[in-house]
Scaffold this active site. Structure first.
Site, short mmCIF file in Angstrom:
data_model
loop_
_atom_site.label_atom_id
_atom_site.label_comp_id
_atom_site.label_asym_id
_atom_site.label_seq_id
_atom_site.Cartn_x
_atom_site.Cartn_y
_atom_site.Cartn_z
N ASP A 32 49.10 57.47 -96.29
CA ASP A 32 49.73 56.42 -95.48
C ASP A 32 50.76 55.67 -96.32
OD1 ASP A 32 50.25 54.85 -93.31
OD2 ASP A 32 48.40 53.70 -93.40
N HIS A 88 53.97 61.05 -84.71
CA HIS A 88 53.89 59.65 -85.10
C HIS A 88 54.99 59.31 -86.09
CE1 HIS A 88 52.26 55.82 -86.50
NE2 HIS A 88 52.32 56.29 -87.73
#
Length: 321
Positions: A156, A229
């Site tokens: 992330d 995403h």
């Protein structure tokens, strides 16, 4: 320390540019009614830097830092003559089938350190100083998970800006000179359905996220029927300029309660960039082609703040009018 990214960010800014830490606490508070509450909040904000030094001195290698964010409603209550030009409450997004709720919050404290006990001690003393002036709305303790992965198993924050790009992406500039060096902050708490995610093939997970799971290689989805995403969270304006934000997301969870999540926190120079990103995720681009990650991750909160520069924060604390 010359050459590090955080050296090249204007000194007036709060520690927005602090490097990723091993632990963090995300504390959202409401400020209670009454002038006494406002006065106590001002006094406490004025002592934040000293408190960071007091607690952080116990272990300098822990690199304790704290960013203060102020919500739109509290800014109005402070009675200041000016307000950051884009500051407003988080606007709920009614997508189909997923929604991004708007939840209250007057103050945000983003507490970071290499040790969770240092974060805890700072929070404990901070809340003691604020006392009856505030009510806790949300409190999340985050941790760094292996090699900066979320609980879904993907790295992330790969797209974060670096070096001089941090200031360009995260700090207000000449477009709002009274609040230069500040940053808009959006926080959302997401809960993951890890059981459903675990039943999803790795190939489909990678298609949804837009990166390979093991080695974090970006995938090209230009010809794909549904955008990933990664693509939906990439904002390009009408002139073809890409607008970055600075993320410091962290996993959190309580395995005994089946609670597994990601706390999203985004710092941005322009609030509209995060708003556009969330609109693309929840409504879709085109409409209906929403971010399929939301089939597994549910937004529980949504709140917007402004983290003023150190000098502006000091002025807010000193102004007792």
């Amino acid at each position: 320390m010359t050459g590090h990214a955080w050296d090249r960010v204007p000194i007036a800014a709060q520690s927005v540019e602090a490097p990723l830490s091993q632990a963090a606490i995300f504390l959202v508070l409401g400020v209670n009614d009454g002038t006494d509450a406002i006065t106590r909040v001002r006094d406490t904000l004025g002592g934040i830097d000293d408190l960071v030094k007091t607690v952080g001195f116990r272990d300098l290698s822990a690199r304790l830092s704290c960013i203060v964010g102020i919500g739109s409603a509290l800014w109005d209550r402070l009675g200041e003559p000016a307000k950051p030009c884009e500051l407003k409450s988080f606007v709920a997004i009614e997508g189909t089938p997923h929604k991004a709720p708007s939840t209250p919050g007057d103050l945000l404290f983003h507490i970071r350190a290499e040790r969770p006990d240092i974060c805890f001690e700072f929070e404990r003393i901070l809340l003691g100083a604020l006392g009856p002036a505030v009510t806790t709305i949300d409190e999340v303790s985050g941790f760094r998970y292996f090699d900066a992965r979320d609980l879904l198993g993907f790295v992330d924050g790969t797209a974060n800006p670096e070096g001089h790009e941090i200031g360009e992406a995260a700090l207000v500039g000449e477009e709002d000179p009274d609040f230069a060096g500040g940053s808009y902050v959006v926080v959302q708490k997401y809960l993951h359905d890890l059981a459903a995610w675990g039943r999803t093939s790795t190939a489909l997970q990678e298609e949804i996220v837009g990166r390979t799971k093991i080695d974090n290689i970006e995938l090209d989805d230009a010809a794909a029927p549904r955008k990933s995403h990664k693509t939906l969270a990439t904002i390009v304006d009408e002139q073809g300029n890409e607008h970055d934000i600075l993320r410091d997301n962290m996993p959190f969870g309580r395995a005994g309660y089946g609670e597994f999540g990601t706390y999203f926190i985004g710092y941005t120079r322009h609030l509209w960039v995060i708003e556009k990103m969330l609109e693309r995720m929840f409504i879709g681009e085109p409409a209906g082609a929403y971010d399929r990650l939301l089939d597994f991750s549910t937004a529980q909160t949504g709140t917007t703040f402004f983290a003023p520069s150190r000098s502006t924060l000091a002025k807010l604390a000193a102004d007792k009018s």
